[in-house]
Write a protein that holds these residues in place. Structure first.
Motif, mmCIF file in Angstrom:
data_model
loop_
_atom_site.group_PDB
_atom_site.id
_atom_site.type_symbol
_atom_site.label_atom_id
_atom_site.label_comp_id
_atom_site.label_asym_id
_atom_site.label_seq_id
_atom_site.Cartn_x
_atom_site.Cartn_y
_atom_site.Cartn_z
ATOM 1 N N LEU A 149 3.099 8.238 6.516
ATOM 2 C CA LEU A 149 1.663 8.085 6.288
ATOM 3 C C LEU A 149 1.363 6.720 5.664
ATOM 4 O O LEU A 149 0.412 6.036 6.067
ATOM 5 N N LEU A 153 -1.248 3.783 6.782
ATOM 6 C CA LEU A 153 -2.386 3.450 5.934
ATOM 7 C C LEU A 153 -2.424 1.988 5.510
ATOM 8 O O LEU A 153 -3.497 1.420 5.326
ATOM 9 N N GLY A 220 0.204 18.086 4.890
ATOM 10 C CA GLY A 220 -0.977 17.262 4.678
ATOM 11 C C GLY A 220 -0.780 15.828 5.120
ATOM 12 O O GLY A 220 -1.659 15.223 5.748
ATOM 13 N N ALA A 221 0.390 15.257 4.800
ATOM 14 C CA ALA A 221 0.663 13.867 5.177
ATOM 15 C C ALA A 221 0.755 13.705 6.691
ATOM 16 O O ALA A 221 0.244 12.723 7.257
ATOM 17 N N TRP A 224 -2.799 14.097 8.165
ATOM 18 C CA TRP A 224 -3.582 12.896 7.833
ATOM 19 C C TRP A 224 -3.139 11.720 8.694
ATOM 20 O O TRP A 224 -3.963 10.938 9.188
ATOM 21 N N GLN A 227 -4.636 12.076 12.121
ATOM 22 C CA GLN A 227 -6.063 11.756 12.106
ATOM 23 C C GLN A 227 -6.289 10.261 11.932
ATOM 24 O O GLN A 227 -7.205 9.682 12.514
ATOM 25 N N ARG A 228 -5.437 9.636 11.129
ATOM 26 C CA ARG A 228 -5.568 8.199 10.895
ATOM 27 C C ARG A 228 -5.307 7.415 12.172
ATOM 28 O O ARG A 228 -5.954 6.403 12.447
#
Length: 238
Positions: A149, A153, A220-221, A224, A227-228
């Motif tokens: 992740l 990011l 969750g990571a 995410w 989605q990222r």
């Protein structure tokens, strides 16, 4: 999981200079274990301290950073991620595949050497080797998700990862009692402690908190990350 993406990710990760770091760290762990055994400094207490400090506390987060960021950050940096995103493959599937590749690498280069090192020191005594190997496995899976992740990011994933691994996990998580509840390595040790019967292997975080925390942070990571990736355009803009 997409087999083509997995194959590309394995070749990219294992074909770069990262492979040497993936090999060197476990070899250092096993080498130190052999040295401790030769000089007669084994025993349960020494083994547990050594494994907590080096295997779980140092090697595991660093390997997690190398594998987790390595499966995707270089592609984002050099722009080749655009070619991958242009293919008719769900972006969450891309994230899930990258995660599974990183997690499998950590199982091989972290969990297995951790078991070997502990076994060299105390054999199967008190389940220490099994406990630390399990801890390295579940911790490695969580690290794979978190560092993957980070690779999505920020372009400074390695720098952020080093700060996280060495400062938060290595210093804050070990010496600030309240922060230990939010440390992946502490959660990993909690899981491993359930397998070992050694009185010296005693985790401070209850498994009732550690296990859900590991699941939440991992899932969750990965979600995410998927989605990222949706926010990445085919022109390279986010």
């Amino acid at each position: 999981m997409n087999g083509v993406i997995a194959g590309i990710s394995y070749r990219a990760l294992l074909g770069r200079r990262r492979i040497w770091l993936l090999i060197i760290l476990p070899l250092v762990l096993i080498g130190l274990a052999v040295l401790l055994q030769v000089i007669g400094s084994g025993g349960e207490k020494v083994t547990v301290t050594f494994m907590q400090t080096f295997a779980i506390g140092t090697m595991l987060p660093l390997l997690g950073m190398i594998a987790g960021t390595g499966v995707i950050a270089p592609e984002i940096d050099d722009g080749t991620i655009i070619h991958l995103l242009a293919k008719p493959i769900s972006r969450p599937v891309i994230a899930q595949t990258k995660f599974l590749v990183a997690a499998s690498i950590l199982a091989l280069f972290a969990a297995v050497p951790t078991f070997v090192a502990a076994y060299l020191l105390v054999g199967l005594q008190s389940g220490i080797a099994y406990g630390f190997a399990l801890g390295a496995l579940v911790g490695g899976v969580a690290y794979a998700a978190v560092f993957m992740l980070l690779g999505i990011l920020t372009r400074h994933a390695v720098t952020v990862g080093i700060v996280y691994a060495l400062v938060w996990e290595g210093v804050v998580g070990n010496f600030v009692p309240g922060a230990r509840r939010f440390s992946i390595q502490q959660w990993a040790q909690s899981v491993g402690d359930q397998v070992s019967s050694s009185p010296f292997f005693s985790a401070e975080i209850a498994p009732g908190f550690a296990v859900p925390a590991l699941i939440v942070i991992t899932v969750g990571a990965v979600v995410w990350a998927g989605q990222r990736l949706r926010s990445f355009s085919l022109t390279g803009d986010e």
